[in-house]
Design a protein around this motif. Structure first.
Motif, short mmCIF file in Angstrom:
data_model
loop_
_atom_site.label_atom_id
_atom_site.label_comp_id
_atom_site.label_asym_id
_atom_site.label_seq_id
_atom_site.Cartn_x
_atom_site.Cartn_y
_atom_site.Cartn_z
N SER A 175 0.70 -1.22 0.12
CA SER A 175 0.07 -0.07 0.12
C SER A 175 1.05 1.24 -0.02
O SER A 175 0.29 2.26 -0.14
N SER A 176 2.06 1.00 0.42
CA SER A 176 2.92 2.26 0.35
C SER A 176 4.37 1.97 0.21
O SER A 176 4.87 0.58 0.01
N GLY A 177 5.49 2.87 -0.12
CA GLY A 177 6.69 2.88 -0.33
C GLY A 177 7.35 1.72 -1.20
O GLY A 177 6.85 1.68 -2.35
N HIS A 192 -6.14 4.01 6.24
CA HIS A 192 -5.12 4.74 5.31
C HIS A 192 -4.71 3.83 4.33
O HIS A 192 -4.59 3.94 2.98
N ASP A 193 -4.28 2.63 4.78
CA ASP A 193 -3.50 1.80 3.77
C ASP A 193 -4.69 1.00 2.84
O ASP A 193 -4.22 0.79 1.68
N LYS A 194 -5.87 0.78 3.50
CA LYS A 194 -6.96 0.39 2.66
C LYS A 194 -7.18 1.03 1.71
O LYS A 194 -7.38 0.90 0.48
N ALA A 251 15.23 -5.19 17.97
CA ALA A 251 14.20 -6.39 17.48
C ALA A 251 14.12 -6.35 16.01
O ALA A 251 14.09 -7.37 15.13
N TYR A 252 14.18 -5.12 15.39
CA TYR A 252 14.35 -4.96 13.91
C TYR A 252 15.37 -5.60 13.11
O TYR A 252 15.48 -6.36 12.27
N CYS A 253 16.67 -5.36 13.93
CA CYS A 253 17.83 -6.09 13.29
C CYS A 253 17.72 -7.52 13.49
O CYS A 253 18.27 -8.38 12.61
N ALA A 310 13.59 6.57 0.25
CA ALA A 310 12.62 7.65 0.84
C ALA A 310 11.13 7.09 0.72
O ALA A 310 10.39 6.75 -0.40
N THR A 311 10.90 6.79 1.68
CA THR A 311 9.25 5.94 2.05
C THR A 311 8.84 6.61 3.45
O THR A 311 9.49 7.15 4.25
N PRO A 312 7.54 6.32 3.71
CA PRO A 312 6.86 6.95 4.67
C PRO A 312 7.71 6.05 6.10
O PRO A 312 7.51 6.85 7.24
N MET A 313 8.43 4.94 5.91
CA MET A 313 9.20 4.59 7.21
C MET A 313 9.93 5.48 7.67
O MET A 313 10.34 5.57 8.78
N ASN A 314 10.59 6.34 6.61
CA ASN A 314 11.65 7.35 7.05
C ASN A 314 11.19 8.80 7.18
O ASN A 314 11.94 9.64 7.12
N GLN A 315 9.79 9.00 7.16
CA GLN A 315 9.39 10.08 7.19
C GLN A 315 9.99 11.23 8.02
O GLN A 315 10.00 12.42 7.71
P1 NAD Z 1 6.28 1.67 4.61
O1 NAD Z 1 6.09 1.95 5.92
O2 NAD Z 1 6.11 2.59 3.66
O3 NAD Z 1 5.66 0.17 3.92
C1 NAD Z 1 5.57 -0.88 4.93
C2 NAD Z 1 4.40 -1.62 4.47
O4 NAD Z 1 4.25 -2.80 5.30
C3 NAD Z 1 3.07 -0.94 4.46
O5 NAD Z 1 2.37 -1.06 3.41
C4 NAD Z 1 2.40 -1.43 5.54
O6 NAD Z 1 1.13 -1.35 5.48
C5 NAD Z 1 2.88 -2.75 5.56
N1 NAD Z 1 2.66 -3.51 6.64
C6 NAD Z 1 3.15 -3.30 7.88
N2 NAD Z 1 2.56 -4.36 8.94
C7 NAD Z 1 1.96 -5.29 8.13
C8 NAD Z 1 1.28 -6.60 8.57
N3 NAD Z 1 0.96 -6.81 9.83
N4 NAD Z 1 0.65 -7.05 7.39
C9 NAD Z 1 0.84 -6.84 6.33
N5 NAD Z 1 1.41 -5.38 5.87
C10 NAD Z 1 1.85 -4.50 6.82
O7 NAD Z 1 7.92 1.23 4.37
P2 NAD Z 1 8.75 0.76 3.53
O8 NAD Z 1 10.29 1.46 3.48
O9 NAD Z 1 8.32 0.66 2.00
O10 NAD Z 1 9.21 -0.78 3.79
C11 NAD Z 1 9.03 -1.83 3.01
C12 NAD Z 1 10.15 -2.91 3.54
O11 NAD Z 1 11.18 -2.46 3.50
C13 NAD Z 1 10.09 -3.33 5.02
O12 NAD Z 1 10.21 -4.62 5.32
C14 NAD Z 1 11.16 -2.43 5.53
O13 NAD Z 1 11.68 -3.05 6.78
C15 NAD Z 1 12.06 -2.77 4.60
N6 NAD Z 1 13.13 -1.51 4.53
C16 NAD Z 1 12.98 -0.35 4.36
C17 NAD Z 1 14.01 0.51 4.29
C18 NAD Z 1 13.80 2.23 4.00
O14 NAD Z 1 14.91 2.80 4.12
N7 NAD Z 1 12.64 2.53 3.77
C19 NAD Z 1 15.17 0.20 4.43
C20 NAD Z 1 15.53 -1.36 4.44
C21 NAD Z 1 14.68 -2.08 4.56
#
Ligand code: NAD
Length: 256
Positions: free
Chosen positions: A14-16, A42-44, A156-158, A191-196
């Motif tokens: 749904s994003s990123g 929002h995701d929906k 936890a993430y690592c 550049a995604t919402p995760m890093n906003q």
């Molecule tokens: P984001 O927040 O834009 O996207 C994350 C997506 O995961 C969203 O669509 C969210 O709805 C979905 N999500 C979260 N929990 C969920 C669940 N329980 N069930 C189903 N969907 C779920 O972030 P992003 O940056 O696009 O992240 C995508 C992937 O990339 C992640 O696994 C993240 O760890 C990885 N990642 C991102 C970065 C970065 O810099 N953005 C770097 C390294 C790894």
């Protein structure tokens, strides 16, 4: 058209990064299942808007990847819509901060539940379907540069991404006889919402950019380009590998 007539599931689309991959896969001729988490209006809305922009090439399906029953229902919906599954991108992830000394069981279970268990369940059900079809397949995990390098306050993430690193390698060996390619993409700072919060803070941005030899954040499209390669026949002999897409970050990172 590198993915003509393939059927691809992308979790967290749904994003990123996931959204970028879904758009590129559809442009390459795939039919795409756009997964989003059910508890977020929002995701929906975002997933449904993306699916309708891709017309009959995509469906949006809600499922919390950390809940096996919901993933099973999503697979059923995918098969009902498109009849098969060729590619699974296990991309859904969360990255909340919590210092180690304060890390709670809830935090740990939530992060590991989505990022590692969720990837396990989605890849397992996808692989079972691919084995049933008997024509091979592609499984791609979105891990992170933090499958390798530490990140204080994000234990936890690592742990989840480090787990993905070896889980992927194991699965690659077990699925090789079935001609299912299994690989990781390890993004750097994208550049995604995760890093906003970082993207919106000039001081934090300056700090982050110092760690990136390429001098900028990556874009979801740059991850999607590598995912397209890994999902295509061009990657027929690639399995058990991690592709770092990080502008050189892994080799420069000093301290967070
Ligand atoms: P984001 O927040 O834009 O996207 C994350 C997506 O995961 C969203 O669509 C969210 O709805 C979905 N999500 C979260 N929990 C969920 C669940 N329980 N069930 C189903 N969907 C779920 O972030 P992003 O940056 O696009 O992240 C995508 C992937 O990339 C992640 O696994 C993240 O760890 C990885 N990642 C991102 C970065 C970065 O810099 N953005 C770097 C390294 C790894």
């Amino acid at each position: 058209m590198r993915l003509k007539d393939k059927v691809a599931l992308v979790t967290g689309a749904s994003s990123g990064i996931g959204k970028g991959i879904a758009i590129r896969f559809a442009a390459e001729g795939a039919r795409v299942i756009i997964n989003y988490r059910p508890n977020s209006p929002h995701d929906k809305a975002a997933a449904q808007a993306l699916a309708s922009s891709l017309a009959d090439r995509a469906i949006a399906v809600a499922a919390d990847v950390s809940q096996r029953i919901e993933v099973e229902q999503m697979m059923d919906a995918a098969l009902a819509a498109f009849g098969r599954l060729d590619i699974a991108v296990c991309n859904a992830g969360i990255c909340p901060e919590q210092p180690f000394l304060e890390t709670t069981d809830d935090h740990w279970n939530q992060v590991l539940g989505v990022n590692l268990y969720g990837a396990f369940v989605v890849s397992q059900l996808a692989a079972r379907q691919m084995v049933r079809q008997g024509e091979g397949g592609k499984i791609i995990f979105t891990s992170s540069v933090h499958e390798d390098i530490p990140y204080p306050r994000y234990t936890a993430y690592c742990a989840s991404k480090g787990g993905l690193r070896l889980m992927m390698r194991n699965i690659a060996l077990e699925l090789a006889p079935h001609k299912i390619n299994v690989n990781n993409i390890a993004p750097g700072a994208i550049a995604t919402p995760m890093n906003q919060t970082v993207l919106d803070d000039p001081e934090e941005m300056e700090k982050a950019l110092r760690e990136i030899p390429w001098g900028r954040f990556g874009q979801p499209e740059e991850i999607a380009a590598v995912a397209t390669f890994l999902a295509s026949d061009d990657a027929s002999y690639v399995t058990g590998s991690t592709y770092f897409v990080d502008g050189g970050l892994t080799h420069q990172v000093s301290a967070y």
